[in-house]
Each structure stands twice: as structure tokens, then as C-alpha cells.
Design an enzyme around this catalytic site. Structure first.
Site, mmCIF file in Angstrom:
data_model
loop_
_atom_site.group_PDB
_atom_site.id
_atom_site.type_symbol
_atom_site.label_atom_id
_atom_site.label_comp_id
_atom_site.label_asym_id
_atom_site.label_seq_id
_atom_site.Cartn_x
_atom_site.Cartn_y
_atom_site.Cartn_z
ATOM 1 C CB SER A 15 -0.953 0.000 1.202
ATOM 2 O OG SER A 15 -0.255 -0.201 2.412
ATOM 3 C CG HIS A 45 -0.966 -5.111 1.992
ATOM 4 N ND1 HIS A 45 0.086 -5.159 2.883
ATOM 5 C CD2 HIS A 45 -1.129 -3.797 1.692
ATOM 6 C CE1 HIS A 45 0.531 -3.936 3.103
ATOM 7 N NE2 HIS A 45 -0.197 -3.097 2.397
ATOM 8 C CG HIS A 94 8.171 -9.095 8.518
ATOM 9 N ND1 HIS A 94 9.015 -8.371 7.710
ATOM 10 C CD2 HIS A 94 7.146 -8.277 8.840
ATOM 11 C CE1 HIS A 94 8.520 -7.153 7.566
ATOM 12 N NE2 HIS A 94 7.385 -7.070 8.238
ATOM 13 N NE ARG A 103 5.453 -3.387 12.343
ATOM 14 C CZ ARG A 103 5.094 -3.646 11.091
ATOM 15 N NH1 ARG A 103 4.397 -2.766 10.404
ATOM 16 N NH2 ARG A 103 5.450 -4.785 10.517
ATOM 17 C CG ASP A 149 -0.640 -8.291 10.143
ATOM 18 O OD1 ASP A 149 -1.226 -7.211 10.306
ATOM 19 O OD2 ASP A 149 0.106 -8.511 9.174
#
Length: 215
Positions: A15, A45, A94, A103, A149
């Protein structure tokens, strides 16, 4: 916290890269980010945290139905069942990182402080304790550690965001801050139009002939 950690502006994700690409044509920033959101709509995504949350909730329902407790051994057994069935563990691995996503760690510390007894967080936390070891032993995952996520859906669910379709909207609001900041700096610095690299068939043949040779 959620808005900040999802505001990535670098071109490595779909994005942000799409926003940067379209923005480099001097397209209106609104249209540039709209293009980025179209990339975010793809299931590979923007839907990742929904898939992880759904997997965790299915795991919880399975354990309740079978009368199992959530502990390191039962999670380990479940992980191996999943892997031996040819399935993946969502939320782990990842494309760039080869360690625990910072994160993820940020969310984990937040959850340990504000919702330590949340049932879904207990599952996520136990998975974190055992999954890197299981995936390392399995040997087919380059990065056996959790990504962003792996945790975010549990936090959203805890605070009352129960509609999955809204998750990507929040993600998009977050991404706007980073991606449009990048567009701003591109304009300020007069960065050129982004173009993909074009190569000839001869280049491709030569590249693969020589890619394993020492320099």
C-alpha cells in the site's frame, strides 16, 4: 499506539509503495492514497490481522469443545497438528525481519499492562512462548517470530471492534499518515517519477549464469 505502529511509510509494503508510485506522477495525494488503499484491500496485505484473529478464535473454540486448557503443551501439540496438516501458522514470519517484529512487542507490552487476563491475549501470549521453537524445529520458516498482525486483532476485539471489515479501515487511516508524509517529502525534494527497471533477455540469461559466481 495502534495508529502509530501501522503508519509505515517506506516503499517495502504494497500500500505504501503504491501510494509512492502513483504520487510520483504528481497525481493528487487523495488519488495517490486511494490507489494505495486498493492494494490494502488485497487479502495478502490488508486482511492479515483478521485471519490471525479468526485462527486464534477457532483455536479457542476447539479447546473449549475438547475441554483443554491453554498452556504451552496444548499449544505446542496444536501447532504441530497444524503444520503436519500442511497448513501455516498465521501471524508468524516476515518478508524483511528476521526477529520478533518490534510492533508486536509494543502491543504485547501494552496488553500485559492493560488486559493481562483477556482470554484471547492469554492464547496469543502462550503461542509467543512456544511457536518460535516449534517453527525453528520444523525448519521451513525463515523467520519463526511473530509479526505485527499476530497481535493487533486481539487488541481490537478486546476494545469492542467486533466487525472484521472495519479492521482494514483502521489500518488505512494509520497508513495514510506515513504514506502521505512520504508523498509530501517527495514533492518537497523534487523526487523524480518512479519507473520500473527494464531489462533485455540477454541480461536475464547473463544474470542467472553469473549470479552464483564469486565477485
Amino acid at each position: 499506539m495502534y495508529l502509530v505502529i501501522h503508519s509505515d511509510h517506506e516503499g517495502g509494503n504494497a500500500s505504501a509503495h503504491t501510494t509512492h508510485l502513483v504520487g510520483s506522477t504528481l497525481s493528487d495525494p487523495y488519488l495517490s492514497f486511494s490507489a494505495g488503499l486498493n492494494a490494502l484491500a488485497g487479502p495478502l496485505h490488508g486482511l492479515a490481522n483478521q485471519e490471525v484473529l479468526g485462527w486464534i478464535q477457532a483455536l479457542q473454540a476447539k479447546f473449549i469443545a475438547e475441554g483443554k486448557e491453554v498452556n504451552k503443551q496444548t499449544i505446542t501439540d496444536f501447532a504441530w497438528e497444524t503444520l503436519k496438516a500442511g497448513k501455516v501458522i498465521p501471524g508468524y514470519g516476515h518478508a524483511v525481519l528476521r526477529k520478533t517484529d518490534p510492533r508486536y512487542e509494543c502491543q504485547r507490552q501494552f496488553a500485559m499492562k492493560y488486559l493481562p487476563n483477556d482470554p484471547l491475549f492469554k492464547i496469543v501470549n502462550t503461542i509467543y512462548d512456544v511457536m518460535p521453537g516449534v517453527l525453528t524445529e520444523h525448519g521451513k520458516t525463515k523467520n519463526p517470530y511473530p509479526n505485527v498482525d499476530s497481535h493487533s486483532g486481539v487488541l481490537l476485539w478486546h476494545y469492542g471492534f467486533k466487525e472484521y471489515q472495519y479492521y482494514t479501515v483502521l489500518f488505512g487511516v494509520s497508513r495514510a499518515m506515513g504514506a502521505l508524509s512520504q508523498v509530501f517529502w517527495d514533492r518537497a525534494l523534487g523526487m523524480p517519477l518512479e519507473r520500473p527497471k527494464s531489462v533485455t533477455p540477454e541480461y536475464i540469461v547473463d544474470y542467472f549464469k553469473n549470479k552464483d559466481k564469486p565477485n
